[in-house]
Write an enzyme that holds these catalytic residues in place. Structure first.
Site, short mmCIF file in Angstrom:
data_model
loop_
_atom_site.label_atom_id
_atom_site.label_comp_id
_atom_site.label_asym_id
_atom_site.label_seq_id
_atom_site.Cartn_x
_atom_site.Cartn_y
_atom_site.Cartn_z
NE ARG A 168 -1.35 11.33 8.16
CZ ARG A 168 -0.85 12.53 7.91
NH1 ARG A 168 -1.63 13.55 7.98
NH2 ARG A 168 0.39 12.70 7.57
CB CYS A 172 -4.67 10.05 11.91
SG CYS A 172 -3.05 9.36 12.18
CE LYS A 178 -1.64 1.55 4.08
NZ LYS A 178 -1.38 2.97 4.35
CG ASN A 179 2.37 2.65 3.47
OD1 ASN A 179 1.22 2.97 3.20
ND2 ASN A 179 2.79 2.42 4.70
NE ARG A 218 1.08 10.26 10.40
CZ ARG A 218 0.44 9.27 9.78
NH1 ARG A 218 -0.62 8.76 10.34
NH2 ARG A 218 0.83 8.84 8.61
NE ARG A 234 -7.11 4.34 5.91
CZ ARG A 234 -6.71 5.55 6.26
NH1 ARG A 234 -7.12 6.07 7.40
NH2 ARG A 234 -5.90 6.23 5.49
CG ASP A 275 3.57 1.26 9.43
OD1 ASP A 275 3.74 1.52 8.23
OD2 ASP A 275 3.27 2.12 10.27
C1 EPZ Z 1 4.50 6.86 6.31
O1 EPZ Z 1 3.74 7.88 6.92
C2 EPZ Z 1 3.57 5.66 6.19
N1 EPZ Z 1 2.43 6.02 5.33
C3 EPZ Z 1 3.08 5.26 7.58
O2 EPZ Z 1 2.28 4.09 7.44
C4 EPZ Z 1 4.30 4.92 8.43
O3 EPZ Z 1 3.86 4.60 9.75
C5 EPZ Z 1 5.25 6.11 8.48
O4 EPZ Z 1 5.62 6.49 7.14
C6 EPZ Z 1 6.54 5.83 9.25
O5 EPZ Z 1 7.19 4.75 8.67
C7 EPZ Z 1 2.61 6.03 3.99
O6 EPZ Z 1 3.68 5.76 3.48
C8 EPZ Z 1 1.40 6.37 3.17
P1 EPZ Z 1 6.57 10.24 8.38
P2 EPZ Z 1 4.32 9.37 6.95
O7 EPZ Z 1 6.37 11.50 7.60
O8 EPZ Z 1 5.13 9.65 5.75
C9 EPZ Z 1 6.74 13.50 11.79
C10 EPZ Z 1 0.35 2.80 7.68
O9 EPZ Z 1 -0.14 2.24 8.66
N2 EPZ Z 1 6.68 14.48 10.68
O10 EPZ Z 1 7.77 9.43 8.11
O11 EPZ Z 1 3.17 10.28 7.25
C11 EPZ Z 1 5.43 12.74 11.93
O12 EPZ Z 1 4.53 13.46 12.73
C12 EPZ Z 1 0.89 4.20 7.79
O13 EPZ Z 1 0.47 2.27 6.54
C13 EPZ Z 1 6.78 15.84 10.95
O14 EPZ Z 1 6.87 16.24 12.10
O15 EPZ Z 1 5.29 9.32 8.20
C14 EPZ Z 1 5.88 11.45 12.57
O16 EPZ Z 1 5.95 11.65 13.97
C15 EPZ Z 1 0.68 4.76 9.18
N3 EPZ Z 1 6.71 16.73 9.92
C16 EPZ Z 1 7.28 11.23 12.00
O17 EPZ Z 1 7.69 12.49 11.49
C17 EPZ Z 1 6.57 16.32 8.61
O18 EPZ Z 1 6.53 17.17 7.71
C18 EPZ Z 1 7.37 10.22 10.87
O19 EPZ Z 1 6.43 10.62 9.93
C19 EPZ Z 1 6.49 14.94 8.36
C20 EPZ Z 1 6.56 14.04 9.39
#
Ligand code: EPZ
Length: 408
Positions: free
Chosen positions: A81, A105, A11-12, A110, A385, A293
């Site tokens: 998202r 969420c 999915k990701n 996020r 999802r 995850d």
């Molecule tokens: C991706 O989310 C995945 N989703 C998530 O999978 C996964 O848990 C996550 O990466 C971490 O591996 C997809 O790929 C669609 P991040 P993402 O930006 O990109 C903070 C699932 O279950 N952050 O790496 O949104 C954020 O708040 C989902 O399939 C900022 O502060 O994760 C988090 O604490 C859930 N500012 C951390 O970084 C930003 O601009 C990691 O977030 C971006 C992120």
């Protein structure tokens, strides 16, 4: 649980790859897309933006040559998202984009501030108003970008934007997840000039346009890990087929440490679970560390391990919503900030529990498979999802699982 299960596409990886079809005309033929709700939502969003799609049996053809709209509405973005992944491509291709700010969420705020900071470094003018990101740029200009933290979708958004920017974009402290490598391979096959995907420095040479290409989405490492853990928690013997063991190195290592026997093949892993799991210390980290995850699923396992385990969640600030639900099933868990101390109990007992997010609900299903008596998981729409035909696949492995008609 016994038998063989075939893993679907990731999915990701599918979500950014689908969003990237906005970057150019030409036919993009995508195979191995998982049949999950988030993918359907993304294809719907692309349709709203004018991307034509034609669903075949084994593939989906998408063509963005007539894409016109550059607005991703709140109604859709609030349900997923990852819709923010259209921001970079829209800005790079059309010079403007209006994308609803994705709300938080269950697992955290996020924020997308790093996506926006990176796009501004490429020359975009970003305004936040009425809950929308309004971005404009006559033409993005390549630049050096250093991410405060290796955000996965942030890295993807900026890599896609850099493909059509003028000059060279270098992303430092980039995320290294395999899904980023899959996206990069697709973009390169379409004429993109990208090096370093999978490392923490990605260099993108902007090109005038990207043409179409065919791509087979990589297998879903989180789905694979979930089924391996189903075998581990039930003392079963399961072969997970069409996965990439190299994407699961830290997960396999931890499952082995907990007493599982693991046999690796080129595109499959077979796991035999022990009678009783050993306790572990697990800390979620960015790739290649232990994936956040799979944290909830691992917590279900440790709830019945023979001793005291500690699971630390370092990626999201509130990804322990499955804890109270596991406690309802008899788990003994104490949360202290980012740490959960789990005192293993001999058996969990079935109970009505509630899913809060995609991966937490998977953890509750695993707990239910091992618990004494019946567990009912409500709000299973979270599961739909990201898991393709979950109950069918678990039933085929001998799991007594069914979807209750009319359940949400
Ligand atoms: C991706 O989310 C995945 N989703 C998530 O999978 C996964 O848990 C996550 O990466 C971490 O591996 C997809 O790929 C669609 P991040 P993402 O930006 O990109 C903070 C699932 O279950 N952050 O790496 O949104 C954020 O708040 C989902 O399939 C900022 O502060 O994760 C988090 O604490 C859930 N500012 C951390 O970084 C930003 O601009 C990691 O977030 C971006 C992120």
């Amino acid at each position: 649980m016994k038998g063989k299960v075939t893993i679907a596409g990731a999915k990701n990886a599918a979500l950014p790859i689908l969003a990237s079809t906005l970057l150019g005309g030409g036919d993009c033929v995508l195979s191995n897309l998982p049949h999950v709700r988030d993918v359907t939502t993304m294809i719907k969003l692309l349709g709203l933006l004018g991307v034509r799609n034609h669903v075949e049996k084994e593939s989906v053809l998408l063509n963005a040559s007539e894409a016109t709209s550059t607005e991703a509405p709140y109604e859709l973005v609030k349900t997923m998202r990852a819709s923010v992944l259209v921001l970079g491509p829209l800005l790079a291709r059309f010079g403007k984009a209006t994308v609803s700010l994705p709300g938080g969420c269950a697992i955290g705020t996020r924020s997308v501030n790093l996506h926006l900071k990176g796009l501004m470094a490429l020359g975009a003018d970003i305004q936040l108003e009425h809950g929308y990101i309004r971005a404009q740029a006559s033409r993005l200009k390549g630049n050096q970008i250093t991410l405060d933290l290796p955000t996965v979708t942030g890295t993807e958004n900026l890599m896609m934007a850099g493909c059509l920017a003028e000059g060279t974009t270098t992303i430092h402290n980039a995320a290294k997840e395999p899904e980023i490598v899959d996206l990069a391979m697709f973009l390169i096959n379409r004429g993109g000039k990208i090096t370093g995907a999978g490392t923490d420095v990605i260099v993108i040479e902007g090109v005038k346009e990207l043409h179409g290409a065919a791509h087979t989405v990589m297998p879903d490492r989180v789905e694979a890990g979930t089924y391996l853990m189903a075998a581990a928690i039930t003392g079963g013997d399961v072969c997970v087929d069409r996965c990439i063991p190299g994407h699961l190195r830290t997960v396999l290592n931890k499952l082995q440490e907990a007493g599982s026997t693991i046999e690796e093949k080129e595109k499959a892993v077979r796991l035999c679970g022990p009678d009783r799991l050993k306790p572990l210390e697990v800390r979620t980290m960015v790739y290649p560390g232990f994936p956040t995850d799979l944290q909830a699923q691992m917590m279900a396992l440790m709830s019945v391990a023979d001793g005291i385990s500690v699971i630390s969640e370092t990626i999201f600030e509130s990804r322990f919503l499955h804890v109270p639900e596991l406690q309802r099933m008899g788990a003994s868990i104490e949360v202290d900030g980012p740490h959960a101390v789990i005192k293993g109990v001999p058996k969990l007992t079935g109970a009505p529990v509630m899913a809060s997010d995609l991966r937490a609900s998977a953890g509750l299903v695993l707990a239910g498979l091992a618990a004494e008596g019946q567990t009912s998981v409500s709000r299973v729409y979270h599961l739909d999802r990201g898991y393709e035909r979950l109950e069918e696949k678990l039933q085929a492995l001998g799991g007594a699982v069914q979807r209750v008609a009319g359940s949400v």
